[in-house]
Motif scaffolding. Structure first.
Motif, short mmCIF file in Angstrom:
data_model
loop_
_atom_site.label_atom_id
_atom_site.label_comp_id
_atom_site.label_asym_id
_atom_site.label_seq_id
_atom_site.Cartn_x
_atom_site.Cartn_y
_atom_site.Cartn_z
N PHE A 22 -69.49 50.02 75.38
CA PHE A 22 -68.81 48.77 75.04
C PHE A 22 -67.96 48.28 76.20
N ALA A 23 -67.20 49.21 76.79
CA ALA A 23 -66.36 48.83 77.92
C ALA A 23 -67.20 48.29 79.07
N GLU A 24 -68.36 48.89 79.31
CA GLU A 24 -69.23 48.42 80.37
C GLU A 24 -69.83 47.06 80.04
N SER A 25 -69.97 46.76 78.76
CA SER A 25 -70.59 45.50 78.36
C SER A 25 -69.63 44.32 78.41
N LEU A 26 -68.34 44.59 78.45
CA LEU A 26 -67.37 43.49 78.54
C LEU A 26 -67.56 42.74 79.86
N TRP A 84 -59.67 41.20 73.76
CA TRP A 84 -59.93 42.43 74.52
C TRP A 84 -59.22 42.29 75.85
N ILE A 85 -58.54 43.37 76.26
CA ILE A 85 -57.83 43.38 77.54
C ILE A 85 -58.31 44.58 78.34
N ARG A 86 -58.69 44.34 79.58
CA ARG A 86 -59.13 45.44 80.44
C ARG A 86 -58.31 45.44 81.72
N PHE A 87 -57.69 46.58 82.01
CA PHE A 87 -56.98 46.79 83.26
C PHE A 87 -57.94 47.45 84.25
N SER A 88 -57.82 47.08 85.52
CA SER A 88 -58.81 47.56 86.48
C SER A 88 -58.20 47.72 87.87
N ASN A 89 -58.90 48.51 88.69
CA ASN A 89 -58.61 48.61 90.12
C ASN A 89 -59.46 47.60 90.87
N GLY A 90 -58.97 47.17 92.02
CA GLY A 90 -59.73 46.20 92.80
C GLY A 90 -60.80 46.81 93.67
N GLY A 133 -56.00 44.57 88.26
CA GLY A 133 -56.28 43.40 87.46
C GLY A 133 -55.96 43.58 85.99
N MET A 134 -55.67 42.46 85.34
CA MET A 134 -55.52 42.40 83.89
C MET A 134 -56.40 41.26 83.42
N ALA A 135 -57.52 41.60 82.81
CA ALA A 135 -58.47 40.59 82.31
C ALA A 135 -58.30 40.48 80.81
N ILE A 136 -58.12 39.25 80.34
CA ILE A 136 -57.87 38.98 78.92
C ILE A 136 -58.99 38.12 78.39
N GLN A 137 -59.58 38.54 77.30
CA GLN A 137 -60.65 37.76 76.67
C GLN A 137 -60.27 37.46 75.23
N LEU A 138 -59.86 36.20 74.98
CA LEU A 138 -59.56 35.77 73.63
C LEU A 138 -60.86 35.53 72.86
N LEU A 139 -60.87 35.90 71.60
CA LEU A 139 -62.07 35.78 70.78
C LEU A 139 -61.95 34.61 69.79
N LEU A 150 -67.63 31.35 72.61
CA LEU A 150 -66.42 31.26 71.82
C LEU A 150 -65.29 32.11 72.39
N VAL A 151 -65.38 32.46 73.66
CA VAL A 151 -64.30 33.23 74.27
C VAL A 151 -63.58 32.38 75.31
N GLN A 152 -62.35 32.76 75.57
CA GLN A 152 -61.54 32.15 76.63
C GLN A 152 -61.01 33.29 77.47
N ASP A 153 -61.39 33.32 78.76
CA ASP A 153 -61.00 34.41 79.64
C ASP A 153 -59.85 34.00 80.56
N PHE A 154 -58.97 34.96 80.82
CA PHE A 154 -57.91 34.81 81.81
C PHE A 154 -57.97 36.02 82.74
N LEU A 155 -58.15 35.80 84.04
CA LEU A 155 -58.26 36.88 85.01
C LEU A 155 -57.02 36.86 85.90
N LEU A 156 -56.23 37.92 85.80
CA LEU A 156 -54.95 38.00 86.49
C LEU A 156 -54.90 39.26 87.36
N VAL A 157 -54.09 39.24 88.41
CA VAL A 157 -53.90 40.40 89.27
C VAL A 157 -52.40 40.60 89.50
N ASP A 158 -52.06 41.80 90.00
CA ASP A 158 -50.64 42.16 90.10
C ASP A 158 -50.01 41.72 91.42
#
Length: 273
Positions: free
Chosen positions: A224-228, A8-14, A27-33, A48-56
């Motif tokens: 669902f989006a809010e639950s991520l 799951w990938i979520r793009f966001s404002n700061g 932001g670009m938040a990546i959650q590997l399942l 069982l997830v691996q998260d990567f939190l990135l910004v521009d």
């Protein structure tokens, strides 16, 4: 054979959640399942997830935890001052705060951007992470694509709309090169200075992120989006966060997660759709 993971990938404002037009950090938040491996911290419900939190932006505006606390002290001091008695006094105070912050944190001057489409931006972790016996900073760089990436219209939801329009095109395929900026010199590439760009550090591509055609505005329920939930400490031990800024982020994300769950009555489990 390559190893494939769903994500799951979520793009966001700061800062601004209601108007996506002003300059902001994105932001670009990546959650590997279903990522196997040993974990020592993080939310047990997401074991069982691996998260990567990135910004521009390639670097952060504060060097380390001490520097970030100084930033918060300036913000709190200005925000707790008695209310301004006139518009001119309010403008003067805002200018004074901006000058003080830019004087102490010059990286703030170039920290905010105005992208026309978040799929064109490059994203970075800014802070370091374990990479087996070494360390580095994660990145995601857009790869060339035949899919047109339209600019957002001048509306409060310009970035959401341009993302939706890009991915709604038949056969849309967007790819990012995901990799690590590897620390090769402990002195020239300090772990405890998130404002240092690590000049000369090799950038090694490790994987390809592929985002395909989808109508996420219809197929993904709002709940669902809010639950991520994303946290840099949702990580296997080989890729744990490093440095003082990441240490405090664990507490911040944990508090934020609990507040969001209470406010939205979200159950403690990985959401499914």
């Amino acid at each position: 054979l390559p190893i494939l993971f769903d994500a799951w990938i979520r793009f966001s404002n700061g800062r601004n959640t209601t108007d996506q037009r002003p300059p902001d950090v994105h932001g670009m938040a990546i959650q590997l399942l279903d990522v196997p491996g040993l974990r020592t911290r993080g939310d047990p419900a997401r074991s069982l997830v691996q998260d990567f939190l990135l910004v521009d932006q390639p670097v952060f505006f504060a060097r380390d935890l001490t520097s970030f606390l100084e930033f918060l002290e300036v913000k709190v001091r200005h925000e707790s001052a008695p209310p301004a008695t006139s518009p001119s006094e309010r403008v003067a105070r805002e200018r004074q705060q901006a000058e003080e912050l830019l004087g102490k944190f010059p990286e703030l001057a170039k920290f905010f951007s105005e992208p026309g489409n978040v799929l064109r931006s490059e994203y970075n972790s800014q802070t370091p992470y374990q990479f087996g016996p070494r360390s580095g900073r994660w990145f995601a760089k857009p790869l060339p694509t035949a899919t047109p990436l339209p600019e957002g219209r001048d509306t409060p939801r310009k970035l959401s709309e341009s993302l939706r329009d890009s991915l709604a095109q038949p056969g849309a395929t967007i790819q990012f090169a995901f990799g690590i900026q590897l620390q090769t010199d402990l002195e020239r590439m300090p772990l405890e200075d998130a404002t240092d760009p690590w000049a000369g550090a090799p950038c090694i591509n490790l994987a390809t992120i592929t985002i395909t055609e989808q109508d996420f505005s219809r197929s993904i329920p709002t709940q669902f989006a809010e639950s991520l939930e994303f946290d840099p400490w949702h990580a296997v031990v080989e890729h744990l966060p490093l440095g003082s800024l990441n240490q405090v982020r664990h507490l911040v994300y944990e508090d934020s997660r609990n507040r969001r769950r209470q406010a939205r009555d979200i159950r403690e489990r990985q959401p499914v759709v």
